[in-house]
Scaffold this active site. Structure first.
Site, PDB file in Angstrom:
ATOM      1  N   ASP A  33       0.983  -1.278   0.254  1.00  0.00           N
ATOM      2  CA  ASP A  33       0.283  -0.213   0.373  1.00  0.00           C
ATOM      3  C   ASP A  33       1.205   1.014  -0.160  1.00  0.00           C
ATOM      4  O   ASP A  33       1.985   1.412   0.726  1.00  0.00           O
ATOM      5  CB  ASP A  33      -1.260   0.150   1.721  1.00  0.00           C
ATOM      6  N   ILE A  34       0.802   1.980  -1.333  1.00  0.00           N
ATOM      7  CA  ILE A  34       1.522   3.485  -1.043  1.00  0.00           C
ATOM      8  C   ILE A  34       1.162   4.603  -0.191  1.00  0.00           C
ATOM      9  O   ILE A  34       1.408   5.722   0.456  1.00  0.00           O
ATOM     10  CB  ILE A  34       1.053   4.189  -2.162  1.00  0.00           C
ATOM     11  N   ASN A  89     -12.854  -2.577   3.488  1.00  0.00           N
ATOM     12  CA  ASN A  89     -13.979  -1.116   3.549  1.00  0.00           C
ATOM     13  C   ASN A  89     -14.756  -1.616   2.696  1.00  0.00           C
ATOM     14  O   ASN A  89     -14.478  -1.058   1.343  1.00  0.00           O
ATOM     15  CB  ASN A  89     -12.932   0.292   3.705  1.00  0.00           C
ATOM     16  N   GLN A  96     -14.081   3.578   1.917  1.00  0.00           N
ATOM     17  CA  GLN A  96     -13.307   2.847   1.151  1.00  0.00           C
ATOM     18  C   GLN A  96     -13.395   3.989  -0.501  1.00  0.00           C
ATOM     19  O   GLN A  96     -14.145   4.985  -0.248  1.00  0.00           O
ATOM     20  CB  GLN A  96     -14.407   1.587  -0.174  1.00  0.00           C
ATOM     21  N   HIS A 102     -10.478  -5.218  -2.465  1.00  0.00           N
ATOM     22  CA  HIS A 102      -9.787  -5.209  -1.615  1.00  0.00           C
ATOM     23  C   HIS A 102      -9.403  -4.785  -0.269  1.00  0.00           C
ATOM     24  O   HIS A 102     -10.476  -5.437   0.759  1.00  0.00           O
ATOM     25  CB  HIS A 102      -8.316  -3.905  -1.824  1.00  0.00           C
ATOM     26  N   PHE A 103      -8.579  -6.240   0.024  1.00  0.00           N
ATOM     27  CA  PHE A 103      -8.080  -6.665   1.728  1.00  0.00           C
ATOM     28  C   PHE A 103      -6.498  -5.056   2.348  1.00  0.00           C
ATOM     29  O   PHE A 103      -6.238  -5.941   1.324  1.00  0.00           O
ATOM     30  CB  PHE A 103      -8.468  -8.044   1.795  1.00  0.00           C
ATOM     31  N   HIS A 104      -7.284  -4.863   3.469  1.00  0.00           N
ATOM     32  CA  HIS A 104      -5.815  -4.461   3.663  1.00  0.00           C
ATOM     33  C   HIS A 104      -5.063  -5.594   4.452  1.00  0.00           C
ATOM     34  O   HIS A 104      -6.236  -6.224   5.459  1.00  0.00           O
ATOM     35  CB  HIS A 104      -6.166  -3.405   4.988  1.00  0.00           C
TER      36      HIS A 104
HETATM   37  P1  AMP Z   1      -9.717   2.135   0.970  1.00  0.00           P
HETATM   38  O1  AMP Z   1      -9.871   3.261   1.839  1.00  0.00           O
HETATM   39  O2  AMP Z   1     -10.195   0.460   1.510  1.00  0.00           O
HETATM   40  O3  AMP Z   1     -10.491   1.810  -0.132  1.00  0.00           O
HETATM   41  O4  AMP Z   1      -8.063   2.013   0.666  1.00  0.00           O
HETATM   42  C1  AMP Z   1      -7.157   2.558  -0.289  1.00  0.00           C
HETATM   43  C2  AMP Z   1      -6.078   2.020  -0.290  1.00  0.00           C
HETATM   44  O5  AMP Z   1      -5.592   2.420  -1.894  1.00  0.00           O
HETATM   45  C3  AMP Z   1      -5.550   3.247   0.638  1.00  0.00           C
HETATM   46  O6  AMP Z   1      -4.710   2.356   2.000  1.00  0.00           O
HETATM   47  C4  AMP Z   1      -4.728   3.619  -0.356  1.00  0.00           C
HETATM   48  O7  AMP Z   1      -3.104   3.770   0.284  1.00  0.00           O
HETATM   49  C5  AMP Z   1      -4.195   2.532  -1.246  1.00  0.00           C
HETATM   50  N1  AMP Z   1      -3.558   2.632  -2.255  1.00  0.00           N
HETATM   51  C6  AMP Z   1      -4.478   3.808  -4.185  1.00  0.00           C
HETATM   52  N2  AMP Z   1      -3.312   4.042  -4.856  1.00  0.00           N
HETATM   53  C7  AMP Z   1      -2.741   3.136  -5.008  1.00  0.00           C
HETATM   54  C8  AMP Z   1      -1.516   2.647  -5.732  1.00  0.00           C
HETATM   55  N3  AMP Z   1      -1.557   3.389  -7.015  1.00  0.00           N
HETATM   56  N4  AMP Z   1      -0.805   1.791  -4.761  1.00  0.00           N
HETATM   57  C9  AMP Z   1      -1.227   1.402  -3.986  1.00  0.00           C
HETATM   58  N5  AMP Z   1      -1.659   1.447  -2.770  1.00  0.00           N
HETATM   59  C10 AMP Z   1      -2.021   2.105  -3.497  1.00  0.00           C
END
Ligand code: AMP
Ligand code: ZN
Length: 143
Positions: A33-34, A89, A96, A102-104
């Site tokens: 995750d970035i 989320n 979200q 996606h899963f964290h």
């Molecule tokens: P959510 O809030 O559950 O939708 O989480 C989305 C996640 O995606 C966040 O933690 C962001 O940091 C991550 N994210 C968004 N764009 C990228 C990317 N290009 N590469 C890696 N992670 C990303």
């Protein structure tokens, strides 16, 4: 293969934008995750585009779920974390931001300051049984 050309995670699947991949198979991709909540925070996604957990077919969710233990073990060993949270989320109200299910996997360490702020409630008498009946009905109505 379901794909949304405007979806950032579909672009990662197609290698149109860079990512730090930690695991991939025919169905699943995991990458760093970035915007990490902790060092080593991972995302795990199906290659196919489904906006929500509730849109994704069971076999797609199952493939993602089946690699969570492998990735979680790797997370513990790489980050030396003492535990982790697995989080999905769904919906803006739940935080979200990316509309590709996606899963964290968020590594956790004592004193990391990420603790839950959620306060547990208490049901009035009978409400839990009433809810269980409503859930059972909903589940039977839509397997
Ligand atoms: P959510 O809030 O559950 O939708 O989480 C989305 C996640 O995606 C966040 O933690 C962001 O940091 C991550 N994210 C968004 N764009 C990228 C990317 N290009 N590469 C890696 N992670 C990303
Ligand atoms: Zn997508």
């Amino acid at each position: 293969m379901p794909r949304d050309p405007s979806c950032v995670f579909c672009k990662i699947v197609a290698a149109e934008i860079p990512s730090s991949v930690v695991y991939e198979d025919q169905y699943v991709l995991s990458f760093i995750d970035i915007g990490p909540l902790a060092d080593g925070h991972l995302l795990v996604i199906p290659r196919d585009h489904y906006t929500n957990l509730t849109d994704a077919p069971p076999e797609v969710v199952g493939r993602v779920g089946s690699v969570l233990p492998i990735l979680s073990r790797a997370c513990l060993s790489v980050t030396r974390a003492e535990g982790f949270n697995v989080l999905c989320n769904q919906g803006r109200v739940a935080g979200q931001a990316v509309g590709h299910v996606h899963f964290h996997i968020i590594p956790r360490k004592e004193g990391d300051g990420l603790g839950y702020r959620w306060n547990a409630g208490k049901y009035p008498p009978g409400r839990d049984a009433e809810l269980a009946a409503a859930y059972q009905k909903a589940i039977l109505g839509r397997p």
